[in-house]
Enzyme design. Structure first.
Site, PDB file in Angstrom:
ATOM      1  CE  LYS A   2      35.621  68.231  40.405  1.00 50.59           C
ATOM      2  NZ  LYS A   2      34.269  67.812  40.024  1.00 50.59           N
TER       3      LYS A   2
ATOM      4  CE1 TYR B 242      51.325  92.211  21.978  1.00 50.47           C
ATOM      5  CE2 TYR B 242      50.663  91.218  24.062  1.00 50.47           C
ATOM      6  CZ  TYR B 242      51.535  91.289  22.987  1.00 50.47           C
ATOM      7  OH  TYR B 242      52.598  90.450  22.922  1.00 50.47           O
TER       8      TYR B 242
HETATM    9  C1  LIG Z   1      33.420  68.281  41.090  1.00 50.00           C
HETATM   10  C2  LIG Z   1      32.452  67.358  41.691  1.00 50.00           C
HETATM   11  C3  LIG Z   1      32.139  67.451  43.056  1.00 50.00           C
HETATM   12  C4  LIG Z   1      32.565  68.620  43.919  1.00 50.00           C
HETATM   13  O1  LIG Z   1      31.706  69.694  43.622  1.00 50.00           O
HETATM   14  P1  LIG Z   1      31.807  71.118  44.324  1.00 50.00           P
HETATM   15  O2  LIG Z   1      30.694  71.898  43.730  1.00 50.00           O
HETATM   16  O3  LIG Z   1      33.140  71.669  43.954  1.00 50.00           O
HETATM   17  O4  LIG Z   1      31.669  70.929  45.785  1.00 50.00           O
HETATM   18  C5  LIG Z   1      31.342  66.451  43.607  1.00 50.00           C
HETATM   19  N1  LIG Z   1      30.849  65.441  42.838  1.00 50.00           N
HETATM   20  C6  LIG Z   1      31.102  65.347  41.521  1.00 50.00           C
HETATM   21  C7  LIG Z   1      30.530  64.217  40.733  1.00 50.00           C
HETATM   22  C8  LIG Z   1      31.900  66.301  40.896  1.00 50.00           C
HETATM   23  O5  LIG Z   1      32.141  66.210  39.575  1.00 50.00           O
END
Ligand SMILES: *Cc1c(COP(=O)(O)O)cnc(C)c1O
Length: 346
Positions: free
Chosen positions: A35, A244
Site C-alpha cells: 500500500k 528562513y
Molecule cells: C499496513 C498494514 C499491514 C502491514 O503492516 P506492517 O507493520 O507495515 O508490516 C498489515 N495489515 C494491515 C491491516 C495493515 O493496515
C-alpha cells in the site's frame, strides 16, 4: 542530477521477504503489503520484484491501488483490499478481479448482492477498534459468510511492535474465539506479529515495513538510499545566518552547501537544525530550517566540495532519521514524494 535520487535496492527487498518468510513454518504463506505506493518506493516495481521471489498474495489499502497493481502484475496474483467493498467500487473490484476484505455487515450485503460468487475476505476487529466486524456482528452472520467460502479471515494487531504488551495475547485470544474451528484460512500478523512467534502466524502472514528495511524487523537490509545533489556552496562569516527565520547563526567562518530536497520531498520540517547528512562516511550537520525544496548543510570540515550528500544511507537508517523528527520509519518512507528520481538496483 538536478533532483534528489531514491536508490532502491530490489535485491534487499527480496532478501527481506525471504528472511521474513523463513520465520514462519513452511505451510504458512507469506504475502506482501504494498500500500501507499509500496511504502514510498514504487508499488509496481516493488510488487513485480516480490512476485519474482514467489509472492502470490498482495495487500493494498484502497481499490485504486489495487488497479495499479493488477496492471503491473497481470492476472495471476491475488490482490486484497483492506478497505473492503466500498460504495462505488463494485465495477473496479469486478473488472480488476480484486479481493475486498469485507469490514461490516453493510459491506458484506453490498458484496453479496452486487458480486455474488466473486472472491472476498473478512476482516474482524479483535480489539483495535479501527476496521472490521465486532464479535457480535460476526457471530450473527458467520454461518452464511463461511458457506460463501471466504478466501481469508483476518484481523490486525495494535501493539505488535511491543512484544511484552498484554494487548497481543488479548487480541490473539479474541481472534481465536471468533475463528477457531471454522473451515477458513486465517491471518493475524503483519511484520510485528511475525516476530511474536508461531502462535500468531496462522495460515498467512502479511508483512509491510519489514520488507522495506524498517523496524520492528531489526535484521532487515536497508532498501532505500536518499542522495541529494548540492546546488550551490557559499562561504558564510561568523555571525551570519542561513535560511528562513534566521534559525541558524554561524559561530565560525563556515561553508554552507545548499541541497535539492525539502519538506515537499518528505524531509520533515521537524528535523530543522537537528539531523546530519553524509558525504561518504563523514557526517555533515543540517543547519537552519528545512524549506520546501532546499536544505542547508554545514560542510566546513570537508576537504573538498561535495557533489551530493546522503540523507538516508547505511550510516543513517530511516528509523534513525525518524527519531530526529519524533516519528516512525513508516512516516518517513511514505512521505518520500513524487519528485525523486527513483533508480532501481536488481
Ligand atoms: C499496513 C498494514 C499491514 C502491514 O503492516 P506492517 O507493520 O507495515 O508490516 C498489515 N495489515 C494491515 C491491516 C495493515 O493496515
Amino acid at each position: 542530477m538536478g533532483t534528489s535520487v531514491l536508490h532502491i535496492d530490489l535485491n534487499a527487498l527480496r532478501d527481506n521477504w525471504r528472511a521474513l518468510d523463513a520465520l514462519s513454518a513452511p505451510h504458512v504463506e507469506t504475502a506482501a503489503v504494498v500500500k501507499a505506493n509500496g511504502y514510498g518506493i514504487g508499488s509496481a516495481k516493488a510488487a513485480r520484484a516480490l512476485q519474482k521471489a514467489g509472492v502470490k498474495t498482495f495487500f493494498v489499502a484502497a481499490v485504486e491501488e489495487g488497479v495499479t497493481l493488477r496492471e503491473a502484475l497481470g492476472p495471476d496474483p491475488e490482490i486484497c483490499i483492506f478497505g473492503g467493498h466500498m460504495a462505488g467500487d463494485t465495477d473496479m473490484i469486478a473488472d480488476m478481479h480484486l479481493t475486498p476484505m469485507l469490514n461490516s455487515l453493510e459491506q458484506t450485503t453490498r458484496h453479496f448482492e452486487a458480486l455474488a460468487g466473486h472472491p472476498f475476505g473478512i476482516q474482524l476487529d479483535s480489539g483495535m477498534n479501527r476496521l472490521g466486524m465486532e464479535p457480535a456482528e460476526w457471530d450473527a452472520i458467520k454461518e452464511i459468510v463461511i458457506q460463501a467460502g471466504p478466501r481469508l479471515v483476518m484481523s490486525h494487531l495494535a501493539c505488535a511492535d511491543e512484544p511484552d504488551h498484554p494487548m497481543n495475547a488479548q487480541q490473539l485470544a479474541s481472534f481465536r474465539d471468533m475463528t477457531d474451528g471454522l473451515p477458513v484460512r486465517r491471518a493475524l500478523s503483519a511484520t510485528g506479529g511475525i516476530l511474536l512467534g508461531a502462535d500468531y502466524h496462522f495460515d498467512l502472514v502479511r508483512p509491510g515495513i519489514g520488507l522495506y528495511g524498517g523496524l520492528p524487523f531489526e535484521d532487515a537490509k536497508p532498501v532505500v538510499r536518499v542522495e541529494c545533489p548540492v546546488i550551490q556552496i557559499r562561504d558564510v562569516a561568523t555571525g551570519e545566518t542561513a535560511g528562513y527565520g534566521n534559525a541558524w547563526t554561524a559561530e565560525r567562518p563556515s561553508r554552507i552547501a545548499t541541497i535539492a530536497a525539502g519538506y515537499a520531498d518528505g524531509i520533515l520540517r521537524a528535523i530543522s537544525n537537528n539531523a546530519v547528512l553524509f558525504e561518504g562516511d563523514t557526517p555533515c550537520p543540517l543547519v537552519g530550517r528545512v524549506s520546501m525544496d532546499l536544505i542547508t548543510v554545514d560542510v566546513t570540515h570537508l576537504p573538498h566540495a561535495p557533489r551530493s550528500l546522503d540523507l538516508i544511507c547505511a550510516h543513517q537508517t530511516v528509523d534513525e532519521l525518524a527519531l530526529n523528527a519524533d516519528t516512525i520509519g513508516y512516516e518517513i518512507l511514505t512521505s518520500l514524494g513524487g519528485r525523486y528520481a527513483r533508480r532501481y538496483i536488481g
